[in-house]
Design a protein around this motif. Structure first.
Motif, mmCIF file in Angstrom:
data_model
loop_
_atom_site.group_PDB
_atom_site.id
_atom_site.type_symbol
_atom_site.label_atom_id
_atom_site.label_comp_id
_atom_site.label_asym_id
_atom_site.label_seq_id
_atom_site.Cartn_x
_atom_site.Cartn_y
_atom_site.Cartn_z
ATOM 1 N N MET A 1 0.846 -1.185 0.000
ATOM 2 C CA MET A 1 0.000 0.000 0.000
ATOM 3 C C MET A 1 0.882 1.235 0.000
ATOM 4 N N LEU A 2 0.512 2.206 -0.796
ATOM 5 C CA LEU A 2 1.246 3.457 -0.888
ATOM 6 C C LEU A 2 0.907 4.321 0.332
ATOM 7 N N PRO A 3 1.920 4.726 1.121
ATOM 8 C CA PRO A 3 1.646 5.523 2.324
ATOM 9 C C PRO A 3 0.937 6.833 2.002
ATOM 10 N N GLU A 4 0.094 7.281 2.884
ATOM 11 C CA GLU A 4 -0.733 8.479 2.696
ATOM 12 C C GLU A 4 0.059 9.725 2.292
ATOM 13 N N PRO A 5 1.204 10.018 2.912
ATOM 14 C CA PRO A 5 1.921 11.241 2.517
ATOM 15 C C PRO A 5 2.450 11.204 1.081
ATOM 16 N N HIS A 6 2.452 10.053 0.467
ATOM 17 C CA HIS A 6 2.993 9.923 -0.885
ATOM 18 C C HIS A 6 1.905 9.756 -1.946
ATOM 19 N N ARG A 7 0.661 10.070 -1.604
ATOM 20 C CA ARG A 7 -0.439 9.959 -2.557
ATOM 21 C C ARG A 7 -0.907 11.335 -3.001
ATOM 22 N N LEU A 8 -1.211 11.432 -4.274
ATOM 23 C CA LEU A 8 -1.909 12.616 -4.774
ATOM 24 C C LEU A 8 -3.394 12.331 -4.612
ATOM 25 N N ASP A 13 -4.280 18.864 -7.750
ATOM 26 C CA ASP A 13 -2.916 18.348 -7.843
ATOM 27 C C ASP A 13 -2.736 17.519 -9.111
ATOM 28 N N PHE A 14 -3.730 16.676 -9.405
ATOM 29 C CA PHE A 14 -3.674 15.872 -10.620
ATOM 30 C C PHE A 14 -3.644 16.772 -11.854
ATOM 31 N N PHE A 50 2.564 10.365 -5.681
ATOM 32 C CA PHE A 50 2.151 9.627 -6.867
ATOM 33 C C PHE A 50 0.633 9.602 -6.972
ATOM 34 N N GLY A 51 0.143 9.664 -8.196
ATOM 35 C CA GLY A 51 -1.275 9.526 -8.470
ATOM 36 C C GLY A 51 -1.461 8.612 -9.660
#
Length: 130
Positions: A1-8, A13-14, A50-51
């Motif tokens: 799972m991608l950690p929350e601080p590293h998600r767009l 933002d997108f 990342f998104g």
């Protein structure tokens, strides 16, 4: 799972990453990136973000979710390699549905290298070891 601080997460933002950033197209993915200097005003947390965009063109829901899981897993491995403050949006193309995880990883890394967000693997390409 991608950690929350590293998600767009936010649409803004997108869209700013896709509109103002640079892009590198590969057979199964398109990588959009907004470099650190441009993204400073957009992000408050350090580290790359990342998104993912996996549309219905990729396939039915089961296939789309599989592709998204594979791409998220690849992004987790890239957190330490992509510069802090960078925004990266990965758009899956229909070919991603049949691509292997190794193919997606190779294409994503290739796109990031083209955008100068990932160091080239000179040691691997020249055959030298440390």
């Amino acid at each position: 799972m991608l950690p929350e601080p590293h998600r767009l997460r936010r649409r803004s933002d997108f869209s700013s990453t896709v509109r103002r950033g640079r892009r590198a197209a590969r057979p199964d993915v398109v990588v959009h990136a907004l470099a650190e200097a441009q993204a400073e005003s957009l992000v408050s947390d350090p580290g790359p973000r990342f998104g993912l965009v996996v549309s219905k063109a990729v396939g039915p829901a089961v296939i789309r979710h599989r592709v998204a899981r594979r791409l998220r897993h690849i992004c987790v491995g890239l957190i330490g390699e992509v510069p802090e403050g960078a925004h990266v949006v990965i758009r899956a193309l229909p070919g991603a549905a049949t691509a292997t995880s190794a193919d997606l990883d190779r294409q994503l890394r290739s796109g990031l290298r083209k955008l100068n967000l990932l160091a080239s693997t000179d040691a691997a390409s020249t055959g030298t070891t440390r």
